[in-house]
Motif scaffolding. Structure first.
Motif, short mmCIF file in Angstrom:
data_model
loop_
_atom_site.label_atom_id
_atom_site.label_comp_id
_atom_site.label_asym_id
_atom_site.label_seq_id
_atom_site.Cartn_x
_atom_site.Cartn_y
_atom_site.Cartn_z
N MET A 151 -12.99 -5.53 -7.85
CA MET A 151 -13.93 -5.75 -6.75
C MET A 151 -13.46 -6.88 -5.84
SD MET A 151 -16.78 -4.51 -5.58
CE MET A 151 -17.92 -4.96 -4.30
N SER A 152 -13.07 -7.99 -6.48
CA SER A 152 -12.66 -9.12 -5.66
C SER A 152 -11.36 -8.81 -4.95
CB SER A 152 -12.52 -10.37 -6.53
OG SER A 152 -11.56 -10.11 -7.54
N GLU A 153 -10.54 -7.95 -5.62
CA GLU A 153 -9.28 -7.57 -4.98
C GLU A 153 -9.58 -6.77 -3.73
OE1 GLU A 153 -7.12 -4.44 -6.72
OE2 GLU A 153 -5.65 -4.52 -5.10
N MET A 154 -10.55 -5.86 -3.87
CA MET A 154 -10.92 -5.04 -2.74
C MET A 154 -11.44 -5.92 -1.59
SD MET A 154 -13.88 -2.87 -1.48
CE MET A 154 -15.05 -3.44 -2.56
N LYS A 155 -12.23 -6.89 -1.95
CA LYS A 155 -12.80 -7.78 -0.95
C LYS A 155 -11.68 -8.49 -0.18
CE LYS A 155 -17.35 -9.69 -1.53
NZ LYS A 155 -18.24 -10.31 -2.51
N ALA A 156 -10.72 -8.99 -0.93
CA ALA A 156 -9.62 -9.72 -0.31
C ALA A 156 -8.84 -8.80 0.63
CB ALA A 156 -8.70 -10.28 -1.38
N VAL A 157 -8.59 -7.58 0.16
CA VAL A 157 -7.85 -6.61 0.98
C VAL A 157 -8.60 -6.35 2.28
CG1 VAL A 157 -7.20 -4.17 1.13
CG2 VAL A 157 -6.62 -5.50 -0.92
N VAL A 158 -9.89 -6.06 2.16
CA VAL A 158 -10.70 -5.76 3.35
C VAL A 158 -10.71 -6.94 4.31
CG1 VAL A 158 -13.05 -5.31 4.15
CG2 VAL A 158 -12.13 -4.02 2.22
N ASN A 159 -10.94 -8.13 3.75
CA ASN A 159 -10.97 -9.32 4.60
C ASN A 159 -9.68 -9.49 5.38
OD1 ASN A 159 -13.51 -9.97 3.93
ND2 ASN A 159 -12.98 -11.57 2.45
N ASN A 160 -8.57 -9.36 4.66
CA ASN A 160 -7.27 -9.56 5.30
C ASN A 160 -7.03 -8.55 6.40
OD1 ASN A 160 -6.45 -11.77 3.93
ND2 ASN A 160 -5.42 -10.61 2.29
N ILE A 161 -7.33 -7.29 6.09
CA ILE A 161 -7.02 -6.25 7.07
C ILE A 161 -7.94 -6.38 8.29
CG2 ILE A 161 -7.10 -3.76 7.46
CD1 ILE A 161 -6.03 -3.55 4.53
N CYS A 162 -9.21 -6.65 8.05
CA CYS A 162 -10.11 -6.82 9.19
C CYS A 162 -9.64 -7.98 10.07
CB CYS A 162 -11.54 -7.07 8.71
SG CYS A 162 -12.31 -5.60 8.03
N LYS A 163 -9.19 -9.01 9.41
CA LYS A 163 -8.72 -10.18 10.15
C LYS A 163 -7.49 -9.82 10.99
CE LYS A 163 -7.84 -14.98 9.12
NZ LYS A 163 -7.42 -15.81 7.98
N GLU A 164 -6.60 -9.05 10.35
CA GLU A 164 -5.37 -8.65 11.04
C GLU A 164 -5.68 -7.94 12.36
OE1 GLU A 164 -1.78 -5.48 10.22
OE2 GLU A 164 -2.85 -6.29 8.48
N PHE A 165 -6.79 -7.19 12.37
CA PHE A 165 -7.15 -6.46 13.59
C PHE A 165 -8.30 -7.16 14.34
CE2 PHE A 165 -4.96 -3.28 11.04
CZ PHE A 165 -4.01 -2.87 11.96
N GLY A 166 -8.36 -8.46 14.14
CA GLY A 166 -9.28 -9.27 14.92
C GLY A 166 -10.75 -8.95 14.68
N ASN A 167 -11.07 -8.42 13.50
CA ASN A 167 -12.44 -8.01 13.19
C ASN A 167 -13.05 -7.19 14.32
OD1 ASN A 167 -12.44 -9.35 10.69
ND2 ASN A 167 -13.01 -11.29 11.66
N ASP A 168 -12.20 -6.37 14.90
CA ASP A 168 -12.58 -5.62 16.11
C ASP A 168 -13.01 -4.22 15.72
OD1 ASP A 168 -12.76 -4.33 18.49
OD2 ASP A 168 -10.72 -4.83 19.18
N ARG A 169 -14.24 -3.85 16.05
CA ARG A 169 -14.72 -2.53 15.61
C ARG A 169 -13.98 -1.39 16.32
NH1 ARG A 169 -17.24 -0.06 19.36
NH2 ARG A 169 -17.32 1.72 17.96
N THR A 170 -13.39 -1.68 17.48
CA THR A 170 -12.65 -0.60 18.15
C THR A 170 -11.31 -0.33 17.47
OG1 THR A 170 -11.47 -2.00 19.72
CG2 THR A 170 -13.68 -1.27 20.35
N ARG A 171 -10.97 -1.17 16.48
CA ARG A 171 -9.74 -0.90 15.72
C ARG A 171 -10.06 -0.35 14.33
NH1 ARG A 171 -5.30 -3.33 18.07
NH2 ARG A 171 -4.13 -1.85 16.78
N LEU A 172 -11.21 0.25 14.22
CA LEU A 172 -11.67 0.75 12.93
C LEU A 172 -10.68 1.73 12.29
CD1 LEU A 172 -14.13 0.10 11.28
CD2 LEU A 172 -15.32 2.04 12.29
N MET A 173 -10.06 2.56 13.14
CA MET A 173 -9.06 3.50 12.62
C MET A 173 -7.97 2.76 11.86
SD MET A 173 -9.28 6.80 13.13
CE MET A 173 -7.71 7.57 13.48
N ASP A 174 -7.48 1.70 12.47
CA ASP A 174 -6.39 0.95 11.84
C ASP A 174 -6.89 0.22 10.59
OD1 ASP A 174 -4.21 1.12 14.08
OD2 ASP A 174 -6.10 0.66 15.06
N ILE A 175 -8.13 -0.25 10.66
CA ILE A 175 -8.68 -0.98 9.52
C ILE A 175 -8.81 -0.06 8.31
CG2 ILE A 175 -10.72 -2.19 8.65
CD1 ILE A 175 -11.13 -3.28 11.53
#
Lengths: 181, 604
Positions: free
Chosen positions: B1-25
């Motif tokens: 679970m925590s691994e998943m959280k870290a992955v999601v956080n990192n990837i969202c950050k990589e795309f500027g937490n931008d909802r228009t980049r949801l495909m990439d996220i």
């Protein structure tokens, strides 16, 4: 030459289309000037007695008896009309089509919370028609000539279609008669 | 679970937490975890400032995204009709046998998931499949045990590539076993040309003059629809808005089409040059290449091309010293949805949502990507535009026919000796082409893929052009050994799978068309069924919301027109009024078993 004969039946429907048909009210007096009724729930004649010009079918086919009746209509009517959404598309009864038949029967007769069935039997009397694997609209069983949609089609819609057919005029169904919202 | 959280956080950050980049996220999350766990939806939504349902709808929409745990390696076997005819069905059985699982299942050790997918753009080297992003072509039943053994041993799909394909397929950033199969080049695209000549010339002109040139050349969109490219650019330029966009449609999803695959491999600079010219002409600073997920193996290579162009000042700030002309391009990966080749769906996908088409008007040229004026053109259109700038409008319009200027890059596949890429001038007769590709004994040719039309020998003297036989590139050849209606049914199956489901005519109509074709194929049809197919096909065409439904009945309608005898031979006049396709004994079989008695009415 006698008047053209009309037969009607309700298969897997709720009789709502027939009730709507009766909503033509006093125009039924005009109608019997134009036609004679053969087999129909309205006059309780049980089988078609002679060749009919028009057959009106309410409801789709959910069991073998429906198919049997529909075959009788197709064989004896020049023009067959599916009227109402159950006849034309299967309607509400098709809600069971995504559930295997056995599950439906078990839920209704064995497993349902309000079911009391100590012998754990399901309907099997020969008097009770066998259900089909799913509910079929009429045109998947026999050739249908015309379709009148609606749940139910309004009395005016039925009246317009029938009188046009009987007087050999093109049927005019203005938007108001085919609009349901 | 925590691994998943870290992955999601990192990837969202990589795309500027931008909802228009949801495909990439979500693609990123899937790349890391192998799937997008439902528990991640909420997290992604929170980070990207959107709703959980938005995330879920994206994951559920695209075929290549999954919310269920899958194998480390996902095998996607191409299930196109061309692949099936080249032995794809036997390969499918062999894969299933070797892995001990059915399609849609994962091996117990969690290593391999087996799936089928629509055309992956390898019809000239069919049957083919993808293992994760790696293309495996020219499959045979005999090769399967070795392939599976190797995957089990190495757990690395790239290990299957022992020999690279020709030219850039062997590039260190590609390393694919794919072959270009360029059989005939033409003067516009697949010939030698000066690099960058078009862009340099364009920059000496005003944007208006550039647009006039493209208009004057008579360039029409190469994706298939044939809209005038210069006119599109003019509309985009004139549309109100400070920010404008140039989008390149590299979502080559039409079955049997693979010419963009080859152009992306061999002419990426020419394409980008065209995009840059377009940006200059319409006044855009941002470009997006929408690359179909199947071509992910080209991504690193294309990123490298972009970087090189940035270094050479062909992209970036003040391009080629032109004060104030800034333009850069990013790649948007798709995720396996045919409908995203439709421009409004493509735009929705770039904005990070489901690829549902939208109503027009407004057209994308007025309100496209981010509700800003947007020009969406095909890969080949941009290549043509760059060449027009270099060689002149007159040169371009002197090739081809009156209303179809230039050449067309065709991807030829099916029953012929030399499948592959042919660049031919518009106006080339289909019969000439068939001869050149070594196709004998031809019963039918599908021009333009499933959404195009099926023609028979009577039409072989027509020419390939927007006036007669329009195509986005696909030429699928079927010999006399093939069942034409099997092809039609397979195409309808494709459209049923790929319909986005938004509008009723397309969602329901295609299913009805397919089942009625099946009835006819079973020999249970009557002439009424043919009339029905025609009527319903016309309705679906007229009433559907986007290009998918507006063209999906074409396999049915064009064969009804061009192959009527095939249908007539299968249908019989119905004298009883009882439909042959309804089998009462089959319909009561289940109930008969449940009640443990026979039908009283029908059991003779």
């Amino acid at each position: 030459m006698g008047k053209p004969r009309v037969a009607t039946t309700s298969l897997a429907g709720c009789f709502g289309c027939h009730m709507s048909f009766l909503d033509i009210d006093e125009r039924i007096l005009d109608l019997i000037e134009l036609v004679d009724f053969d087999r129909s729930p309205i006059d309780d004649i049980k089988h078609i007695s002679q060749r009919c010009a028009i057959g009106l079918v309410e409801g789709g086919c959910c069991n073998e008896e429906n198919v049997h009746v529909l075959y009788e209509f197709r064989e004896n009517c020049d023009i067959l009309i599916s009227f109402g959404d159950c006849a034309t598309m299967g309607g509400i009864p098709t809600l069971r089509n995504n559930i295997p038949l056995k599950e439906c029967i078990d839920e209704a007769y064995r497993d349902g919370v309000t079911v009391y069935n100590p012998k754990n039997i399901v309907p099997q009397d020969p008097e009770i028609p066998l259900l089909l694997d799913k509910v079929y609209p009429c045109h998947e069983v026999v050739k249908i000539d015309y379709f009148l949609p609606g749940c139910p089609p309004s009395a005016d819609c039925l009246w317009a279609a029938l009188t046009a057919l009987l007087t050999d005029k093109p049927v005019e169904l203005p938007y108001e008669l085919l609009k349901y919202d | 679970m925590s691994e998943m959280k870290a992955v999601v956080n990192n990837i969202c950050k990589e795309f500027g937490n931008d909802r228009t980049r949801l495909m990439d996220i979500v693609r990123g999350v899937q790349e890391k975890l192998g799937y997008v766990p439902p528990e991640a939806f909420e997290l992604i939504a929170e980070k990207a400032h959107t709703h959980r349902v938005e995330v879920e709808s994206v994951v559920s929409f695209y075929a290549f995204l999954s919310d269920k745990k899958r194998g480390k390696m996902v095998i996607r076997l191409c299930d196109d009709i061309i692949d099936r005819f080249q032995g794809g069905e036997d390969v499918a059985k062999a894969l299933s046998k070797e892995l001990g699982i059915g399609f849609g299942e994962t091996t117990e050790d969690g290593k391999v998931t087996l799936e089928k997918t629509a055309c992956i753009g390898m019809s000239d080297q069919a049957p083919a499949m993808m293992v994760n992003d790696v293309m495996v072509t020219n499959l045979t039943v005999e090769k399967i045990p070795e392939i599976i053994a190797k995957l089990r041993e190495t757990e690395d799909p790239q290990s299957l590539v022992t020999e690279c394909g020709d030219s850039n397929n062997a590039h260190e950033l590609v390393r694919a076993m794919v072959n270009n199969n360029i059989r005939e080049g033409g003067p516009v695209i697949l010939s030698n040309h000066r690099r960058g000549g078009g862009l340099r010339k364009a920059l000496t002109q005003t944007p208006e003059e550039v647009i006039e040139d493209v208009k004057g050349a008579g360039l029409r969109g190469r994706g298939g629809a044939g809209f005038l490219t210069g006119f599109k650019w003019e509309l985009t330029r004139k549309a109100a808005g400070t920010e404008k966009f140039v989008l390149c449609n590299a979502d080559e999803g039409e079955p049997g089409t693979f010419k963009d695959r080859v152009l992306l491999t061999e002419r990426p600079d020419l394409m980008l040059e065209g995009m840059t010219v377009a940006a200059y002409a319409i006044g855009a600073e941002t470009g997006i290449i929408y690359l179909r997920a199947e071509y992910a193996y080209l991504r690193a290579f294309l990123e490298d091309v972009l970087n090189r162009r940035r270094e050479d000042n062909l992209l970036g700030i003040n391009i080629l010293g032109n004060e104030g002309f800034n333009f850069d391009v990013r790649i948007q990966m798709g995720a396996g949805a045919y409908v995203c080749g439709e421009e409004t769906s493509l735009i929705k996908s770039c904005e990070g949502t489901r690829g549902d088409p939208t109503d027009r008007t407004p057209f994308p040229v007025v309100a496209g990507y981010m509700v800003s004026p947007t020009a969406v053109n095909n890969v080949e259109s941009y290549c043509c535009a760059a060449r027009i700038m270099d060689m002149g409008a007159g040169w371009f319009s002197s090739i081809g026919t009156a209303r179809s200027a230039g050449t067309k890059v065709l991807s030829v596949c099916g029953d012929c000796d030399r499948p592959g890429i042919y660049e031919v001038p518009f106006g080339t007769k289909l019969r000439d082409l068939l001869q050149r590709v070594g196709a004998e004994d031809v019963a039918a040719v599908q021009v333009g893929g499933p959404s195009g039309q099926m023609v028979g020998p009577a039409q072989f003297d027509q020419e390939i052009s927007f006036e007669e036989l329009a195509t986005g590139g696909a030429i699928m050849i079927f010999s006399n050994q093939r069942d034409i209606l099997e092809v039609v049914e397979a195409f309808m199956e494709f459209f049923v799978d790929e319909s986005c489901g938004y509008c009723v005519p397309c969602r329901v109509g295609n299913v009805l068309l397919k089942s009625r074709i099946a009835r006819v194929r079973n020999g249970e049809g009557s002439p009424d069924d043919l009339a029905y197919l025609h009527r319903l096909g016309e309705s679906v065409k007229r009433m559907s919301r986007c290009g998918l439904g507006q063209t999906s009945p074409n396999p049915v309608l064009s064969t009804l027109k061009n192959f009527r005898p095939v249908y007539n031979a299968l249908v019989r006049e119905n004298t009883t009024g009882r439909l042959k396709s309804f089998h009462i004994m089959k319909a009561v079989e289940q109930a008969s078993q449940i009640a443990d008695r026979r039908s009283e009415v029908f059991h003779a």
